[in-house]
Structures are given as C-alpha cells and as structure tokens.
Design a protein around this motif. Sequence first.
Motif: not given
Length: 335
Positions: A22-36
């Motif tokens: 999992v690259n950092s950009n995808n993981f950033d999006a995953l965490v952002k989505n979780a918070i949203e």
Amino acid sequence: MSKFYIFLIIICQTKIAGAQQVNSNNFDALVKNAIELSEQALYNATFDEAHLFVDSSYFENFSAYANKHKIALTVQSIRIQSFKARLRQLSFNSDKHLSNLLDQLPNVEKLDDELVKAKFFTMLSALYRSKDFDLCILYEKRALDIFRKKADYKSVAELQATQASRELDSYFRDNKKEEAISMIQRFREEIKFSTKYSKYALSYNTRHLANIYRIYDINQKEALKLYKQSLSLREEIGFKPFITASYYSLGIVYFNLGMQEAAINAYNESIKHAKKVRFVRYECNPYLNIGDIYLTKENKEKALEHYLRALKSASLNNYVKGINNAIEKISNIKN
C-alpha cells in the motif's frame, strides 16, 4: 450492511492484498475516508460507530501508517467523545485527553501535513479553554493561521464561529449586556462569511445572533426567524445532535411572543428529537417548560403531569440538575 462494515471489508481486503504494497497516497486516502465516515456517523449521533471508523488498531499494522495518521485519528476520536459526553451527560476526562495531545506535540511540530497540524491545534485549544485561556488563544491562532494559509476557508469559518460564540458566552455568563449586544455586528459579519464556506458554522452563527435578540428582548420576531434558519441548516446538513436544541429555542421564543400552542408543539418536537439522539438535557427540560406553560393557564393537573414526565426522564438518565428542577416544581404545585 452499514457503512462501517463495508469499510471494514475494504480494510481487510487491503491487508490481504498485502499491507506492504500500500503506497502512502492510497493510505492517506484510506485514513481520510475513515475520518469522513466517522464525521458522518457523528452527525447522525451514532457515536459508537463514529469511534469504530477511527479505531487506530485497523490501521497501525500498515507500513504506511505514520504519526500524521495517528494524530488525525486521535483528534477525531476526542471530538467524538466530547460530543457524546455532552449529549449523554457523561464524564469527559479533558485532563487525560490534554495530556495525550501534549505527549504528541513534539511529533506534531515536525509534521509536513499542515492541515493535520491545524486540526490538532484546534483540539488542543478546545481542551485548554477552561484550563489556560492564554494557551487556548495561542493554539487557536496557530490553527487559524494555517487554515488561512492553506485556503481552508470552511475550517476558518467554523473556528471563527467558535471564537465568536465563546466571547458571547462569556458576556452572558458575566451579565455584560452592552458587550453582548455590541456583538450583533460581529455575528452579521460571521454570517456573511460562513454563508460562503460552511453551513455548519452558519447554523451556529445564526443561532447565537438569535440568542442576543431573544435574551435581551431586542427583537423576538427576528430571533424567531434566525432560529428557524439555524434549524433548517441543521436539517439540511443532517446534523442531528443539535436539532433538538433548535426546536427548544423555538419553543422559548414562541412563548415570549405569546404563542403558547406553538411553543408546546416546538417543545414536543425537541423531546422527540432528543430521544432519537439520547440528548439527556432536552429529554427533560422541554417537559419542564411545557409544565410552566400549563401553570400560566392555571391548569395545575397538566403542569404536574409534565413535571412528573421531566422527573422520570431525568431520573432514568441520572440527570441531577433536571431531577432537582423537577422536584422543586412538583413541590411548589403540591404546596
């Protein structure tokens, strides 16, 4: 299937695919989505689900997991607990949360993600509010500077709304009528700004301006109009926790305008919505106000009926202030 379980499946599938890939950009999006998703659940007042979305145990085994993710998840978790405690009349260990954030402060200062840093400072400011006002203002300013620099005007609007309401509350608390009234223009400016960037902030600004007009009996009809605007905004964005408070305020101003039946209807709506989100205070207090209305009509039987309902609700929720107020009103009738 709930959004949480769908999200959990995505997490599991990602792990199966290989956490190391999992690259950092995808993981950033995953965490952002979780918070949203967590924020959406908070708006629905489903606080346990909101907390599950930001449970760090789902993320910490990924190689891409970093301090910025831990901090963002922590801030959202504290936000959820704060709202839940406010509605349910639960204890909120602000000292523990403050200590936790301060432990992370050195890592925050090193972050290159400015928006995560700003949200951290916003929460740190909120926790300092009743402990060290100078530090509250300091971290609030740091957050605002970042939000403005990053052109995150939605966050600017919401933080400025917090500033204005805090100042107004201090004037209400200290009985500084002239200072409170002088803030009418400030709220008009905040309303103009938040109209462009945040309906959430706008709902607060219109409500607080209405409070000034109502509390000091400047213009009850204008207060009514503003409370209705605030309620409409909260319904539009689906912010369920405080819809009950909006109906409660409508009840007060309807009563001030001599519209007793409209006031009773608004209070009953407040109770209905309070029960949906388990907002303890508003499950009780509208019953007390309805009882007061019936007392003005010299209908002691109906007044007592609603005071007893208030007592039952307060007792079931261990709401001490509501219990005491209900007992006092019941005693006055019986005496």
